[in-house]
Scaffold this motif. Structure first.
Motif, PDB file in Angstrom:
ATOM      1  N   SER A   5      39.172  39.051   8.405  1.00 12.99           N
ATOM      2  CA  SER A   5      38.794  40.472   8.582  1.00 12.99           C
ATOM      3  C   SER A   5      39.797  41.396   7.906  1.00 12.99           C
ATOM      4  CB  SER A   5      38.720  40.838  10.067  1.00 12.99           C
ATOM      5  OG  SER A   5      37.780  40.023  10.698  1.00 12.99           O
ATOM      6  N   ASN A   6      40.213  41.022   6.709  1.00 11.23           N
ATOM      7  CA  ASN A   6      41.136  41.837   5.915  1.00 11.23           C
ATOM      8  C   ASN A   6      42.497  42.010   6.566  1.00 11.23           C
ATOM      9  OD1 ASN A   6      39.323  42.242   3.842  1.00 11.23           O
ATOM     10  ND2 ASN A   6      38.382  43.996   4.886  1.00 11.23           N
ATOM     11  N   ILE A   7      42.834  41.157   7.543  1.00 10.41           N
ATOM     12  CA  ILE A   7      44.156  41.233   8.189  1.00 10.41           C
ATOM     13  C   ILE A   7      44.973  40.021   7.751  1.00 10.41           C
ATOM     14  CG2 ILE A   7      45.417  41.318  10.359  1.00 10.41           C
ATOM     15  CD1 ILE A   7      42.814  42.491  11.568  1.00 10.41           C
ATOM     16  N   ALA A   8      45.992  40.237   6.979  1.00  8.61           N
ATOM     17  CA  ALA A   8      46.809  39.125   6.487  1.00  8.61           C
ATOM     18  C   ALA A   8      48.068  38.987   7.329  1.00  8.61           C
ATOM     19  CB  ALA A   8      47.188  39.363   5.026  1.00  8.61           C
ATOM     20  N   VAL A  43      44.141  27.684  10.802  1.00  9.02           N
ATOM     21  CA  VAL A  43      43.305  28.674  11.476  1.00  9.02           C
ATOM     22  C   VAL A  43      42.459  27.947  12.515  1.00  9.02           C
ATOM     23  CG1 VAL A  43      41.570  30.469  11.183  1.00  9.02           C
ATOM     24  CG2 VAL A  43      43.199  30.011   9.342  1.00  9.02           C
ATOM     25  N   SER A  44      42.418  28.470  13.769  1.00  5.53           N
ATOM     26  CA  SER A  44      41.596  27.865  14.824  1.00  5.53           C
ATOM     27  C   SER A  44      40.283  28.612  14.954  1.00  5.53           C
ATOM     28  CB  SER A  44      42.328  27.884  16.160  1.00  5.53           C
ATOM     29  OG  SER A  44      42.383  29.203  16.663  1.00  5.53           O
ATOM     30  N   CYS A  45      39.245  27.906  15.457  1.00  7.15           N
ATOM     31  CA  CYS A  45      37.893  28.458  15.644  1.00  7.15           C
ATOM     32  C   CYS A  45      37.454  28.137  17.068  1.00  7.15           C
ATOM     33  CB  CYS A  45      36.950  27.818  14.614  1.00  7.15           C
ATOM     34  SG  CYS A  45      35.200  28.184  14.875  1.00  7.15           S
ATOM     35  N   LYS A  67      39.741  23.235  13.731  1.00  5.44           N
ATOM     36  CA  LYS A  67      40.962  23.659  13.052  1.00  5.44           C
ATOM     37  C   LYS A  67      40.807  23.514  11.543  1.00  5.44           C
ATOM     38  CE  LYS A  67      45.926  22.533  12.864  1.00  5.44           C
ATOM     39  NZ  LYS A  67      46.942  21.555  13.293  1.00  5.44           N
ATOM     40  N   LEU A  68      41.209  24.561  10.791  1.00  3.49           N
ATOM     41  CA  LEU A  68      41.182  24.540   9.330  1.00  3.49           C
ATOM     42  C   LEU A  68      42.623  24.535   8.827  1.00  3.49           C
ATOM     43  CD1 LEU A  68      39.679  24.953   6.565  1.00  3.49           C
ATOM     44  CD2 LEU A  68      39.973  27.413   6.936  1.00  3.49           C
ATOM     45  N   PHE A  81      45.047  32.791  13.579  1.00  2.00           N
ATOM     46  CA  PHE A  81      46.065  32.076  12.820  1.00  2.00           C
ATOM     47  C   PHE A  81      46.931  31.255  13.764  1.00  2.00           C
ATOM     48  CE2 PHE A  81      45.282  35.418   9.585  1.00  2.00           C
ATOM     49  CZ  PHE A  81      45.107  34.601   8.482  1.00  2.00           C
ATOM     50  N   LEU A  82      47.120  29.973  13.443  1.00  4.36           N
ATOM     51  CA  LEU A  82      48.017  29.111  14.224  1.00  4.36           C
ATOM     52  C   LEU A  82      49.397  29.017  13.587  1.00  4.36           C
ATOM     53  CD1 LEU A  82      45.513  26.238  15.079  1.00  4.36           C
ATOM     54  CD2 LEU A  82      46.182  28.163  16.521  1.00  4.36           C
TER      55      LEU A  82
END
Length: 1314
Positions: free
Chosen positions: A436-439, A355-357, A386-387, A340-341
């Motif tokens: 991964s289910n982490i918010a 979100v970065s990749c 980047k999304l 997360f950015l």
């Protein structure tokens, strides 16, 4: 040379000699035989003769010149009474009978031995470098030795070169010489063979890599097992990734520090350490002289970079290089990682989330693409890494996104980014984004939790600071089940508790049902927005755990037949649980009771031995406990005595270890423990009813036995010295009491053990002297059977030479013929031999008149002066070096020097010269050197020194200077109060305790847009004028030229603000710097009491203390006796704390409270959260309430049963365990045993403890009846096999039985009277 040393020990012949019958030697090698004799024969001639007759032929005698004859030699160690015979160069014809003998008037004492000669195969040859350098530009030679350290002699060595066709012989010696003329190609391999008449074995390979060859010279690298003997070395093979960078570490020795380093390819230099900034194009070099290596960096790797390179050191007249092979790998990329950015991901105003990749491995360049996963065909979102997500992105309730990373080796996909849209309209939306289910929400919890059927579960829901004041909820399918503003935060089986201080609320679901499984939500009610986090609850129907047994009543051995209770509890598994007690019999096990408690008493027992166990079962299955065993000692119509055990543990008033092991020839001590009532009685140690020693003997000693009574600690110590093999057997600890003999059996085993590795110790302090003082080292094997033979050897390249046959090594100037020496000792008994570590000697200076040298064991010098050999200081900081010395050096002047120049002395004014100071702690035997403001030029060798008349004692210390990055800054409060009604200021300091100086500090305030600088100092000052909103966050940075680090946050919460004043709380790591503090969370048990310690500072000693709830004061320290109802307060002014006690805790007591101090114009308080736990009982503990538990006159014994844990009230019940059904004895926690209790010889009792959470049983109380009649009885009561005996009564009854054989007597624990 490999030598077999045998110690001859066996049955003595006429008490003169000891011997072993069979000896084995190896052809060609030597054997040493040690013959032990009686000390009275020290002055007689010893001999070794061939044959076993009276007229055997002398082989060697101690009165021969030098004790030698041909291949035989003899040495007499009169101190240890052992003479040693050595037979060298053994031959097959040497086999036969021999004798150790002593030449004395009359018949010679002799002992026979048979010598067998074995022909053994060789061991695998070992290779060693005989010359250090192996890579040179001047073609120097390298030599390698080959040796098989085991096997019959002679051994033939041959060297071969390994080739693709047929291996060619190089030499018929054990030495390989390599030079430029040896090499005809780039790579060579050599090995050696060792052979004797038993076979042949080959060594590992010696590999040679030729780097360069010409008519005049060459350079090459020689290796054994990939270990090169160069002064420059690195990894031989390294692999870099296409497009990325690689670093290569090239190590070098100390002599190469000042020389130029370089990196070359095919003799062409690519970069040198003296280039500008150590760089040429894509290549750079950094020389770390302190640690002895230079680092080569190659950037943006190309495929054509693959090949051979060299680490190089430029020395006058010599080019030292080490070859390194670089391979370039075109690697596939790793699975892309998502991050997360932007922090928030669920909002009512449709804020964006990024979100970065990134694929952190794989060849460059890498292409990134984002896709949305759909049911038909995945659609491309962007070609960047980047999304960006926002309300306009969403057309349905659920979305999934992923990114791909690809290079010319292929592609890989990331995990999914899931989006759940909670609410959407024309103007705004709210949604939840997860990886991964982490918010990254302001509300979070565990996504999956599991509860057990019938039990309770708690779920922690965490939230941020902005959510403290809002209502929290727990819901299912949009239905709210409970809210934090409900009465007591409860609805039915659900409850909620909001811990605002720590930022989480706790949901409790009680009495879980199978239909409770499903999805729930943690929720926070905010104006215009419900923030939720999904939690999946699974309900597990679990099997139970193995039941645990505990005694509920203490005594289990008595003369009055009291009862014993044992509880049974399975602490895990779904509820409800059914408990059943059974008696184990030879035919069919019989049920005793359907409770978790076993009660044992005299009526329970119909035979001498009983066994009981309990089962615990639920709908998942059944498990059985361990056995409760009962041994009935005596039973009659009126009473009984018996012993009850769980896992062989019984509670006697006299106890010791049941099994002990001593070592042949050494001593052993046995601790015999007893109770307080036995302090004044005589103690003794006996064997087979014979007393060996008593505590009232003169000095408590008889021969090899002694006894010491430690009445304060309640045990007596028996010592048996010089243990013999025949000492093995049964003994007894005993206490002599009027009318009663209390004993405890102990089994002694004698072990014939091999020696341990000998330990070395310095016997004399100095080891470096200008006057050639001597040095002594002792050798001792602290384990193993005695006697032990010691021998000292000097290790040499050819054959180790014997120094002495004692355990002491004496070193002096005359001992040394070269610069370096190595010594070791061996310790042997008839179980084998072990060698010590090495004693190394380095001669610093030697002449005709004197010498100086250093002796070390495991790198520890034996000096009367010693310190750490290597220390590291940090640039700009200070360092202290502790130099230790012995007592004889207290009055002498101490010094600190560099290259023989004294930098500071202890008798300088204030012990200081410039940046260096010295402090002498004579009482502690050390002086401390301090070097301040360290510079890089300070690195190097120094010496601790002591000035003695005619002698300068020194110890070398190497100082390295490290240029270190700063550590994370530490924060500390400089002012105590942090919450004030009058707006007082608070100061916080920031300090990086590690890292090179100078360090720059900056304070920032963290804001949503951009962090703003507060000050350029290491101090933060806070006051009312600092605050413009309710919440503030501050942090500091510390930086030097190695980098920067940030501190943790200092959060500030403003409680109240007006024109004139304010109140606020400041925290570091959630710890407020209040003058009042306590544990933030505590848990009490329903029905029991709890105490809370509230600490305060010295200024608060005289003020009134209070304990309050929701601003209501419950009790104050100035109340009468400091009490109100169930609450009390005690102020311990000396220790600076007041203790709050809450009694008879109830479930309604759960909630928030405050420790308080009443100060003029200010109420200082600290919040404490109290949770109330409804806990199951613990396994009941049994204790004796009456001291004697074995009596010849039928006295009663009482036992108590108590469960020390679990919610109150607790119900106690005593049972007697019987073969048919356990019978209830009483509904109290006390069991009384007396003669009338016993109807048979053995009884077992146990108690149960139960509350609304379940039941548990104690361990067994066993009663064994020793004797019973109409008027009296004697019996033994035990808990876990601990109890006293009635042995004296047994003895009297046995004597009566001899005269009147019709009188009955029963004994299971008394001494052997046969």
């Amino acid at each position: 040379m490999w030598i077999l040393i045998l110690v001859i020990f066996s049955l003595p012949v006429s008490g003169a000699l000891q011997a072993e019958m069979k000896l084995t030697g190896i052809v060609g090698r030597s054997i040493t035989i040690n013959c032990k004799y009686n000390g009275k024969y020290r002055q007689y001639v010893k001999y070794w003769c061939q044959g076993w007759t009276e007229r055997c032929s002398y082989s060697v005698r101690t009165d021969y010149p030098d004790g030698r004859r041909g291949r035989m030699s003899i040495t007499d160690n009169k101190t240890q009474a052992i003479f040693a015979v050595t037979m060298e160069d053994l031959r097959l014809g040497d086999a036969g009978g021999y004798s150790c003998g002593i030449d004395k008037p009359g018949k010679d004492p002799k002992i026979a031995a048979e010598l067998q000669i074995s022909e053994e195969p060789v061991s695998v040859p070992e290779l060693r470098f005989l010359s250090p350098p192996n890579a040179t530009c001047s073609g120097g030679s390298v030599s390698v030795s080959c040796e098989s350290v085991q096997g019959s002699l002679p051994i033939q060595y041959t060297w071969y070169e390994n080739t693709t066709s047929e291996d060619s012989k190089t030499s018929d010696t054990n030495k390989l010489d390599l030079h430029c003329q040896s090499f005809t190609q780039q790579h060579h391999q050599y090995y050696c063979t060792a052979s004797n008449n038993q076979g042949e074995k080959s060594s590992e390979m010696v590999t040679v890599s030729v780097i360069h060859i010409s008519e005049n010279d060459c350079s090459y690298l020689t290796q054994i097992s990939n270990i090169a003997a160069s002064a420059s070395w690195a990894k031989n093979n390294v692999t870099g990734v296409l497009g990325r960078s690689i670093t290569i570490d090239c190590h070098y020795d100390k002599l190469s520090q000042s020389h130029v380093k370089y990196w070359s390819r095919q003799c062409s230099v690519l970069v040198k350490s003296d280039d500008p900034d150590g760089r040429r194009g894509r290549m750079s070099i950094t020389d770390n002289k302190t640690q002895g290596f230079f680092v080569v960096t190659m950037e943006d790797l190309h495929s054509e970079d693959a090949g051979w390179y060299s680490c190089g050191i430029d020395k006058p007249g010599l080019l030292s290089i080490f070859p390194v092979k670089l391979q370039i790998s075109d690697e596939p990329l790793s699975v892309p990682e998502l991050r997360f950015l932007s922090p928030p991901n669920a909002t009512c105003f449709g804020g964006s989330v990024s979100v970065s990749c990134e694929s952190v491995q794989g060849s460059l360049p890498i292409q990134y693409t984002w896709y949305e996963n759909t049911t038909s065909e995945d659609s491309k979102t962007s070609d960047t890494n980047k999304l960006d997500l926002h309300c306009q992105s969403f057309k349905q309730q659920h979305h999934q996104y992923y990114c791909t990373a690809s290079n010319n080796q292929g592609g890989k996909s990331s995990e999914m980014v899931t989006v759940s849209v909670i609410h959407i309209s024309e103007n705004d939306c709210s949604y939840l984004t997860q990886i991964s289910n982490i918010a990254p929400s302001a509300l979070w919890a565990k996504n999956n939790v599991t509860g057990v059927l019938g039990r309770s579960i708690t779920i922690d829901c965490h939230y941020d600071n902005l959510s403290q004041s809002h209502v929290k909820s727990w819901s299912r399918q949009c239905s709210v089940l409970v809210k934090s503003d409900d009465p007591d935060g409860r609805r039915g089986r659900m409850s909620i508790t909001d811990n605002k201080t720590q930022g989480f609320f706790v949901v409790t679901m009680e009495d879980l049902h199978s239909e409770d499984a499903g999805w729930y939500s943690c929720g926070i009610d905010k104006p215009g927005l419900l923030s939720i986090f999904p939690v999946k609850l699974q309900i597990s129907d679990e099997p139970l755990s193995v039941p645990e047994l505990r005694f509920l009543s203490p005594p289990n051995a008595t003369c009055s037949g009291g009862s014993v209770s044992v509880s049974c509890e399975s602490v895990q598994g779904s509820l409800p649980i059914q408990y059943t007690w059974y008696e184990n019999t030879t035919s069919e096990d019989s049920k005793i009771s359907d409770t978790n408690k076993l009660d044992l008493h005299c009526q329970s027992f119909t035979q001498q031995h009983h066994q009981y166990y309990c089962t615990a079962s639920n709908n998942q299955g059944e498990k059985s406990s361990e056995m409760v065993t009962v041994s009935v000692i005596h039973i009659s119509e009126n009473d009984c005595s018996y012993v009850t055990q769980i896992s062989n543990i019984a509670p006697s008033a006299l106890w010791a270890k049941n099994n002990v092991t001593g070592v042949l020839g050494r001593s052993i001590t046995i601790d015999c423990h007893y109770d307080k009532l036995s302090q004044s009685h005589v103690k003794y140690w006996s064997r087979q009813c014979s007393v060996l020693v008593k505590s009232d003997d003169p000095d408590g000693r008889r021969g090899r036995m002694s006894i010491t009574d430690n009445k304060t600690q309640g045990f007596f110590v028996v010592t048996m010295e010089d243990l013999h093999s025949e000492d093995a057997g049964w003994y007894s600890c005993g206490i002599d009491k009027p009318g009663l003999l209390s004993i405890f059996p102990v089994k002694l085993q004698i072990s014939d053990e091999p020696v341990s590795v000998p330990e070395l110790k310095f016997l004399s302090p100095p080891n470096a002297s200008c006057s050639g003082g001597s040095m002594s080292v002792s050798c001792e094997s602290v384990q193993g059977s005695l006697p032990i033979q010691y021998t000292w050897y000097e290790k040499t390249p050819s054959e180790d030479s014997k120094i002495s046959d004692t355990n002491k090594l004496d070193l002096h100037c005359q001992s040394f013929t070269q610069q370096h020496h190595q010594y070791y000792c061996t310790a042997s008994n008839h179980q084998g031999e072990k060698s010590s570590e090495m004693v190394t000697v380095s001669v610093i200076h030697i002449s005709e008149n004197d010498c100086s040298y250093v002796t070390q064991i495991s790198n520890i010098a034996s000096s009367a002066l010693w310190a750490k050999n290597n220390v590291t200081g940090v640039l700009g900081r200070s360092i202290t070096i502790d130099c230790h010395y012995d007592k004889l050096s207290q009055s002498h002047v101490k010094s600190w020097s560099r290259q023989c120049s004294v930098l500071v002395k202890s008798d300088d004014p204030d012990g200081r010269r410039g940046r260096i100071s010295i402090t002498d702690h004579k009482t502690q035997g050390l002086f401390v050197v301090t070097m301040e403001d360290l510079h890089s030029g300070d690195a190097g060798w120094y010496s601790c020194g002591i000035d003695k008349p005619g002698l300068l004692s020194i110890f070398p210390v190497k100082l390295q200077i490290s240029d270190e990055p700063v550590s994370a800054p530490e924060l500390k409060f400089l002012s105590p109060p942090n919450a004030s009604c009058s707006g007082g200021s608070v100061s916080v300091s920031c300090e990086s305790v590690q890292g090179s100086f100078p360090i720059q500090y900056i304070w920032y305030e963290k804001t949503p847009s951009e962090d703003s600088k507060v000050s350029d100092t290491n101090k933060l000052d806070l006051h009312c004028q600092s605050f413009t909103q309710q919440h503030h966050q501050y942090y500091c940075t510390a930086s030097n030229h190695q980098g920067e680090k940030s501190s943790e946050m200092v959060p500030v919460s403003v409680i109240n603000r007006s024109e004139n004043d304010c109140s606020y709380v400041t925290q570091i790591s959630n710890i407020a710097p209040s003058a009042l503090w306590a544990k933030n969370k505590i848990t009490g048990i329903l029905g029991r009491s709890i105490t809370i310690d509230c600490h305060y500072d010295k200024l608060s000693q005289s003020h009134v203390k209070s304990w309050s709830r929701q601003c209501s004061v419950l009790v104050k320290s100035d109340d009468p006796d400091g009490r109100r109802g169930r609450m009390s307060i005690t102020d311990n002014k000396t220790q600076g704390l007041f203790v709050v006690t809450m009694e008879d805790l109830r479930s309604g007591d759960a909630g928030w409270y405050s420790c308080g101090i009443d100060q003029p114009g200010l109420l200082s308080m600290f919040p404490v959260k109290l949770q109330i736990s409804d806990e199951p009982v613990s396994v009941p503990e049994l204790k004796f309430l009456s001291p004697p538990n074995a009596s010849c006159s039928g006295g009663s014994v009482s036992l108590s049963c108590e469960s020390v844990q679990g919610s109150l009230p607790i119900q106690y019940t005593w049972y007697e365990k019987t073969p048919s059904e356990d019978s209830k004895i009483s509904d109290t926690n006390k069991l009384g045993l007396h003669c009338q209790s016993f109807k048979q010889q053995h009884h077992q009792y146990y108690c149960t403890a139960s509350n609304n959470q379940g039941e548990k049983s104690s361990e067994m109380v066993t009663g064994s009846v020793i004797h019973i009649s109409e008027n009296d009885c004697s019996y033994l009561t035990q808990i876990s096999n601990i109890g006293a005996g009635c042995e004296r009564t047994v003895l009297l009854l046995y004597k009566m039985k001899v005269k009147n054989y019709h009188m009955p007597v029963v004994s299971t624990t008394g001494p052997n009277l046969d």
